[in-house]
Enzyme design. Structure first.
Site, PDB file in Angstrom:
ATOM      1  N   GLN A   1       0.882  -1.167   0.000  1.00 49.79           N
ATOM      2  CA  GLN A   1       0.000   0.000   0.000  1.00 49.79           C
ATOM      3  C   GLN A   1       0.918   1.216   0.000  1.00 49.79           C
ATOM      4  OE1 GLN A   1      -3.177   0.905  -0.362  1.00 49.79           O
ATOM      5  NE2 GLN A   1      -2.516   3.016  -0.034  1.00 49.79           N
TER       6      GLN A   1
ATOM      7  N   GLY B   1     -10.870   0.397   1.737  1.00 44.27           N
ATOM      8  CA  GLY B   1     -11.921  -0.198   0.935  1.00 44.27           C
ATOM      9  C   GLY B   1     -11.336  -0.643  -0.390  1.00 44.27           C
TER      10      GLY B   1
ATOM     11  N   GLU C   1      -6.756   2.475  -5.831  1.00 37.48           N
ATOM     12  CA  GLU C   1      -6.921   2.602  -7.274  1.00 37.48           C
ATOM     13  C   GLU C   1      -5.647   2.353  -8.062  1.00 37.48           C
ATOM     14  OE1 GLU C   1      -7.184   4.995  -4.940  1.00 37.48           O
ATOM     15  OE2 GLU C   1      -6.308   6.882  -5.594  1.00 37.48           O
TER      16      GLU C   1
ATOM     17  N   HIS D   1     -16.105   3.875  -7.495  1.00 38.03           N
ATOM     18  CA  HIS D   1     -15.163   4.874  -6.967  1.00 38.03           C
ATOM     19  C   HIS D   1     -13.744   4.607  -7.485  1.00 38.03           C
ATOM     20  CE1 HIS D   1     -13.677   7.769  -3.901  1.00 38.03           C
ATOM     21  NE2 HIS D   1     -12.596   7.003  -3.965  1.00 38.03           N
ATOM     22  N   GLU D   2     -13.283   3.384  -7.314  1.00 34.72           N
ATOM     23  CA  GLU D   2     -11.901   3.080  -7.738  1.00 34.72           C
ATOM     24  C   GLU D   2     -11.749   3.213  -9.248  1.00 34.72           C
ATOM     25  OE1 GLU D   2     -10.019   3.146  -5.309  1.00 34.72           O
ATOM     26  OE2 GLU D   2     -11.509   2.735  -3.763  1.00 34.72           O
TER      27      GLU D   2
ATOM     28  N   HIS E   1     -11.292   6.744 -10.341  1.00 38.37           N
ATOM     29  CA  HIS E   1      -9.914   7.224 -10.156  1.00 38.37           C
ATOM     30  C   HIS E   1      -9.069   7.058 -11.421  1.00 38.37           C
ATOM     31  CE1 HIS E   1      -9.332   8.699  -6.139  1.00 38.37           C
ATOM     32  NE2 HIS E   1      -9.808   7.615  -5.560  1.00 38.37           N
TER      33      HIS E   1
ATOM     34  N   GLU F   1      -9.849  13.107  -4.687  1.00 35.73           N
ATOM     35  CA  GLU F   1     -10.982  12.410  -4.058  1.00 35.73           C
ATOM     36  C   GLU F   1     -12.335  13.090  -4.283  1.00 35.73           C
ATOM     37  OE1 GLU F   1     -10.773   9.484  -3.263  1.00 35.73           O
ATOM     38  OE2 GLU F   1      -8.620   9.213  -2.971  1.00 35.73           O
TER      39      GLU F   1
ATOM     40  N   ASP G   1      -0.999  10.867   5.665  1.00 35.22           N
ATOM     41  CA  ASP G   1      -2.005   9.837   5.874  1.00 35.22           C
ATOM     42  C   ASP G   1      -2.891  10.133   7.084  1.00 35.22           C
ATOM     43  OD1 ASP G   1      -2.993   7.456   4.760  1.00 35.22           O
ATOM     44  OD2 ASP G   1      -2.292   6.391   6.538  1.00 35.22           O
TER      45      ASP G   1
ATOM     46  N   TYR H   1     -13.086  14.110   0.276  1.00 33.31           N
ATOM     47  CA  TYR H   1     -14.028  13.274  -0.468  1.00 33.31           C
ATOM     48  C   TYR H   1     -15.388  13.965  -0.599  1.00 33.31           C
ATOM     49  CZ  TYR H   1     -10.819   9.330   0.353  1.00 33.31           C
ATOM     50  OH  TYR H   1      -9.736   8.483   0.382  1.00 33.31           O
TER      51      TYR H   1
HETATM   52 ZN   LIG Z   1     -10.592   7.478  -3.626  1.00 36.91          ZN
END
Ligand SMILES: [Zn+2]
Length: 600
Positions: free
Chosen positions: A138, A267, A270, A294-295, A298, A317, A374, A382
């Site tokens: 990640q 969740g 992307e 959503h992804e 992106h 976002e 982060d 968002y």
């Molecule tokens: Zn996103």
């Protein structure tokens, strides 16, 4: 060094990277690594083609926790000197490599540390199949530097090739052109032709199978999960078609999903060509697939047009949430998208409550200097971002707004933009000196002010009106089993649970549970919302399910509010600490950073 000098020397305005891309910048990466599950390390070489823009004698990469063995220049691999600067909290250490004015290639021999924050190494017990270990990365926001020495700023883009060696019984996949089956050697090669920012570098290794969904789409998952995933995401091809209809051609060729084990902290992520997704959306009824919309969105906002720094995160976002809701509206209708908007607004309200509606962290344009990005990135980017864009759409009409957004994506394709650049584009291409329109759009109020601008109208949903009615009649004494809940989707259930009173008796909790079976729900959204009530009202019949959930699921969005609710009382806190001690090894660093702080 005076501060004036340092400001001048800082040729990038990304406060979260040591790189100076205006002087020397990486253009292409050849990555060649071994994945060692026994030692939990990656080792090998990162070889960059670079552009020396100013004839400087150094190029700077970001690293964190990396062991740098040697650095070479050019095709002849002539060894050069390098220096690792002082460690800065969460930023790591700058790797300064001595180069020549004509240096075109820099090769770094390195290995990761066993606690690299981007990497999560799962033992077989933590996977669905229970037989093989699993690894995933990640990289967002600034964790790519924990597994690759890299110029780790979203304002810098590279293409890449990779060769990855893994144990023979496992398959490797990346944010690139991917293999669809295992080979006998355990060596896999990858190519990403389109330039991407570092936070989209991604790798996963596991016992993976592939299943085609449509001509351009497919799913990777463990064999134990692939059937359920193929059913759940059967509509992903439809989503791609809907997205292209709204904002033009998909530019990344394939769109595949990788379903990860439950410890995945988000969740979805992307990663281009291969979205990483949590198995907690496998609800068996396709009701949580807005996450895929959503992804997928992106692929335009974020991956194609990228926020230049993490202070401009809302450009990634906000646009993506806006686009996600448009895709869902296209496929399932306006009433469906309205429900998502209302739930999003509820999330936004609770975030505003948490951080304070007057806080600067509720501006769209953020100032995260000195902080781990982060930790500073919240629902504001968002949902407030989405409502700002919906507000512009309302002011100019959908047709004109879509034309503008299409133009924006085309103009800045494969580039990074920041808030100023976007707002200038908005002024020159849409507002065009129309003062009344400028006032309606209210840039100042949305982008540089806290909370929500005066006059903002909260979204409403007709389908939720029914839910509110049902909830009210229950509060008025109607038995739960008699409520009209026929054909409710996950979203309606979630709204219902959120609307329940904070304080309920054991009988009320038991009655709801008996009628709707919340404690044993297979739907993670429903479960996570129900557990909050169970904790508040000391409904111990949910204890076992709660513990199972917390020890299996690593998705931060669920963990944070549940642990927070637990810590509200001394007994709850004791329970939380006992569960956390057991569950922590299952969580990714992205989640433990937040939870360690909360539970210390
Ligand atoms: Zn996103």
């Amino acid at each position: 060094m005076t501060t004036e000098q340092s400001a001048m020397e800082r040729t990038s305005n990304d406060v979260h990277s040591f790189a100076k891309p205006a002087e020397a910048v990486a253009k292409h990466l050849d990555l060649n690594i071994d994945v060692n599950f026994d030692q939990k390390v990656l080792s090998g070489t990162a070889s960059y083609l670079i552009e020396n823009k100013t004839g400087t004698d150094q190029i700077i990469f970001d690293t964190r926790g990396l062991q740098i063995e040697k650095v070479f220049l050019g095709d002849s691999n002539e060894e050069t000197t390098f220096e690792l600067g002082d460690e800065k909290e969460f930023l790591g250490r700058p790797l300064t490599v001595k180069i020549k004015p004509d240096t075109k290639k820099v090769t770094i021999l390195y290995q990761t540390s066993a606690d690299a924050a981007a990497l999560q190494w799962l033992n077989p017990q933590q996977t669905a199949g229970k037989k093989h270990p699993f690894l995933f990365t990640q990289s967002q926001a600034i964790l790519a530097r924990t597994w690759i020495p890299i110029q780790d700023s979203p304002g810098i883009r590279i293409t890449y090739n990779a060769q990855v060696k893994v144990p023979k019984e496992l398959l490797a996949v990346m944010s690139a052109e991917n293999p669809v089956e295992k080979n006998a050697t355990g060596v896999y090669t990858f190519e990403m032709k389109q330039p991407i920012p570092s936070y989209l570098m991604a790798l996963s290794v596991g016992d993976l199978a592939f299943r085609e969904i449509g001509p351009q789409t497919g799913i990777y998952a463990e064999p134990a999960t692939i059937e359920a995933a193929a059913y759940e995401f059967a509509e992903m091809d439809k989503m791609l078609v809907a997205a292209e209809k709204i904002y033009g051609k998909y530019r990344w060729e394939r769109y595949d999903l990788l379903v990860l084990p439950p410890s995945f902290p988000f969740g979805g992520m992307e990663n281009p060509r291969l979205t990483f997704v949590t198995p907690t959306v496998l609800a068996k009824d396709r009701s949580l697939t807005s996450l895929i919309a959503h992804e997928l969105a992106h692929s335009w906002s974020g991956n194609l047009v990228t926020n230049a720094t993490w202070n401009d995160f809302w450009l990634n976002e906000g646009f993506t949430v806006y686009f996600e809701r448009r895709i869902m509206e296209e496929i399932y209708g306006k009433e469906y998208a309205d429900m998502l908007n209302v739930l999003g607004y509820q999330d936004l309200e609770s975030t505003l409550n948490d951080i304070g509606a007057e806080s600067k962290d509720t501006h769209l344009k953020l100032d995260l200097e000195g902080r781990d990005p982060d930790e500073g990135l919240t629902d504001i980017a968002y949902e407030k971002g989405n409502f700002f864009l919906q507000n512009i759409e309302k002011a100019v009409g959908r047709e004109r707004f879509d034309e503008f957004v299409n133009n924006y994506f085309n103009t800045f394709a494969f580039q990074s933009t920041d808030t100023d650049k976007f707002l200038n584009f908005l002024r020159s291409e849409l507002i065009k000196g129309d003062e009344a329109l400028a006032e309606q759009i209210n840039i100042e109020g949305w982008v540089y002010s806290p909370g929500l601008p005066e006059g903002f109208e909260a979204p409403t949903s007709t389908r939720f009106a029914n839910v509110e009615e049902a909830c009210q009649s229950w509060k008025n004494g109607e038995p739960a089993a008699k409520l009209n809940t026929k054909d409710w989707s996950s979203h309606e259930w979630l709204h219902f649970i959120r609307m329940l009173p904070e304080n309920m008796t054991q009988q009320q909790m038991a009655e709801l549970d008996k009628a709707f079976n919340f404690t044993n729900s297979g739907n993670s959204e429903v479960l996570a919302a129900w557990f909050i009530h169970a904790i508040r009202n000391n409904y111990t019949r949910a204890d076992k399910a709660l513990e199972t959930f917390l020890t299996n699921v690593g998705r931060r969005k669920f963990l944070v509010p549940i642990y927070k609710a637990l810590t509200a009382t001394p007994e709850g806190k004791k329970k939380a600490l006992a569960i956390y001690a057991k569950a922590r090894p299952n969580y990714h660093a992205v989640s433990t950073v937040t939870l360690d702080e909360m539970l210390k």
